[in-house]
Design an enzyme around this catalytic site. Sequence first.
Site, PDB file in Angstrom:
ATOM      1  N   GLU A   1     -26.797  -2.736  43.575  1.00 51.74           N
ATOM      2  CA  GLU A   1     -27.289  -1.546  42.864  1.00 51.74           C
ATOM      3  C   GLU A   1     -28.434  -0.884  43.632  1.00 51.74           C
ATOM      4  OE1 GLU A   1     -26.027  -0.171  40.252  1.00 51.74           O
ATOM      5  OE2 GLU A   1     -24.759  -1.712  39.363  1.00 51.74           O
TER       6      GLU A   1
ATOM      7  N   TRP B   1     -30.625   5.220  27.895  1.00 53.29           N
ATOM      8  CA  TRP B   1     -31.556   4.085  27.902  1.00 53.29           C
ATOM      9  C   TRP B   1     -32.358   4.139  29.202  1.00 53.29           C
ATOM     10  CZ3 TRP B   1     -31.221   0.739  32.025  1.00 53.29           C
ATOM     11  CH2 TRP B   1     -30.003   0.710  32.714  1.00 53.29           C
TER      12      TRP B   1
ATOM     13  N   GLU C   1     -27.326   5.832  37.791  1.00 56.05           N
ATOM     14  CA  GLU C   1     -27.193   4.542  38.493  1.00 56.05           C
ATOM     15  C   GLU C   1     -28.557   3.961  38.867  1.00 56.05           C
ATOM     16  OE1 GLU C   1     -24.778   2.499  39.495  1.00 56.05           O
ATOM     17  OE2 GLU C   1     -23.048   3.586  38.730  1.00 56.05           O
TER      18      GLU C   1
ATOM     19  N   GLU D   1     -16.159   1.484  40.572  1.00 51.12           N
ATOM     20  CA  GLU D   1     -16.897   1.512  39.301  1.00 51.12           C
ATOM     21  C   GLU D   1     -16.290   0.512  38.325  1.00 51.12           C
ATOM     22  OE1 GLU D   1     -19.719   2.596  39.415  1.00 51.12           O
ATOM     23  OE2 GLU D   1     -19.953   4.743  39.270  1.00 51.12           O
TER      24      GLU D   1
ATOM     25  N   ASP E   1     -22.306   1.753  31.301  1.00 46.94           N
ATOM     26  CA  ASP E   1     -22.480   2.920  32.192  1.00 46.94           C
ATOM     27  C   ASP E   1     -21.375   2.947  33.246  1.00 46.94           C
ATOM     28  OD1 ASP E   1     -24.819   3.824  31.058  1.00 46.94           O
ATOM     29  OD2 ASP E   1     -26.119   3.317  32.765  1.00 46.94           O
ATOM     30  N   GLU E   2     -21.115   1.781  33.829  1.00 47.38           N
ATOM     31  CA  GLU E   2     -20.104   1.714  34.900  1.00 47.38           C
ATOM     32  C   GLU E   2     -18.746   2.162  34.367  1.00 47.38           C
ATOM     33  OE1 GLU E   2     -21.501   1.403  37.571  1.00 47.38           O
ATOM     34  OE2 GLU E   2     -22.923  -0.263  37.684  1.00 47.38           O
TER      35      GLU E   2
ATOM     36  N   THR F   1     -17.518  -2.952  39.251  1.00 46.16           N
ATOM     37  CA  THR F   1     -18.879  -3.247  38.796  1.00 46.16           C
ATOM     38  C   THR F   1     -18.912  -3.421  37.278  1.00 46.16           C
ATOM     39  OG1 THR F   1     -19.373  -0.886  38.933  1.00 46.16           O
ATOM     40  CG2 THR F   1     -20.193  -2.243  40.701  1.00 46.16           C
TER      41      THR F   1
ATOM     42  N   HIS G   1     -30.041   1.107  37.035  1.00 47.05           N
ATOM     43  CA  HIS G   1     -29.443  -0.238  37.075  1.00 47.05           C
ATOM     44  C   HIS G   1     -30.244  -1.179  37.969  1.00 47.05           C
ATOM     45  CE1 HIS G   1     -25.291   1.733  36.057  1.00 47.05           C
ATOM     46  NE2 HIS G   1     -26.211   1.944  35.150  1.00 47.05           N
TER      47      HIS G   1
ATOM     48  N   HIS H   1     -18.636   5.875  34.140  1.00 50.59           N
ATOM     49  CA  HIS H   1     -18.493   6.443  35.483  1.00 50.59           C
ATOM     50  C   HIS H   1     -17.072   6.248  36.012  1.00 50.59           C
ATOM     51  CE1 HIS H   1     -23.124   5.770  36.074  1.00 50.59           C
ATOM     52  NE2 HIS H   1     -22.846   6.808  35.322  1.00 50.59           N
TER      53      HIS H   1
HETATM   54 FE   LIG Z   1     -21.618   2.247  39.407  1.00 47.24          FE
HETATM   55 FE   LIG Z   2     -24.474   0.599  38.822  1.00 49.65          FE
END
Ligand SMILES: [Fe+2]
Ligand SMILES: [Fe+2]
Length: 386
Positions: A126, A81, A164, A217, A249-250, A220, A167, A253
């Site tokens: 971020e 995205w 990242e 991670e 996403d976090e 977050t 974000h 990760h």
């Molecule tokens: Fe992160």
């Molecule tokens: Fe992030």
Amino acid sequence: MQSSLLSHLATPPTRIPPPIPTSSHRRRRPPPPFAAAAATPPLRHQVTHSMPPEKAEVFKSLEPWATRSVLPLLKPVDLCWQPNDFLPDPSHPSEDFLDEVRALRDRTAGLPDEYFVVLVGDMITEEALPTYQTMINTLDGVRDETGASPSPWAVWTRAWTAEENRHGDLLRTYLYLSGRVDMLMVERTVQYLIGSGMDPGTENNPYLGFVYTSFQERATFVSHGNTARLAKDGGDPLLARICGTIASDEKRHENAYARIVEKLLEVDPSGAMLAIADMMRKKITMPAHLMYDGKDPHLFEHFSAVAQRLGIYTADDYADILEFLIERWRLEKLEGLTGESRRAQDFVCGLAPRIRKLQERADERARMLEPRGVKFSWIFNKEVMM
Ligand SMILES: [Fe+2]
Ligand SMILES: [Fe+2]
């Protein structure tokens, strides 16, 4: 209500207020106007290169494994995205674009100011991404030696940074269009924060570094997940989807970093166990712990207190993350440890209930205090209750 201990536990970074010297009697003094331009003074006793050089070999030998098991957790760019997917489309005719902006502003109008304090804090966190890429590239044996190194560790770090980067871009643009926050103060805070850096206590040591990033991670992931929930409750389903998408996403990760620590526990159980205990003793400092807006020398503590009160990131979350990682890394069942690493295992495995107990006591004390409000420059100096 919020005691300082509570906020300390909630986001255990508060030992260090914004860019001010460490000794406690100097903490309350506002920093000089050039604080971010000048080198930030040492924040704790700074240890460097604590990993014995021969252990760098561990990471060299794990490169084929990292290529097979870590790099696939990245997403191909074309499948990722992008912020533009969630924002008013500037390629639309002006009227349509302005309607989309108006709709965004109507949706965010129902969210309370205190929500924006936390969302801004998360966005600023971020936006200090240059600091985190720098931090990972301080780690011996895994750093990007050239800026375009083909080592899988370096490939991961660059691509992780690139993922990242979306974000902060997305949250920043959304907040800008909402009109709910003072962008000048937000932008100043970002500039101060990047200038100040961070002090996670990872000592150029990738064992410590990957324990830190695993925890961070997940923190977050939890925090963005909670801002998503509150956005939905507050009447902005698109913002909820934005925060939820970032949270996912976090999570991916977190999975990569936790997988690396899992591998270290397999190839060097004692070394990895000692690293986990070391980071937990230091407490996992939130990456934006040095945030400052040029006005409030306790900005991070105040932001953390609001995040705790709204249930976006709390001391309970901290204990939950620890328990999650203990379970994920099967630390209680880890065998073959001796002496110091055995004691490290006992310490880590018994820590979460102790954190919860301290939290309960802090909650009790907080209930005795008068509620108090703090003004945040990010929301035009409006007051938010602690
Ligand atoms: Fe992160
Ligand atoms: Fe992030």
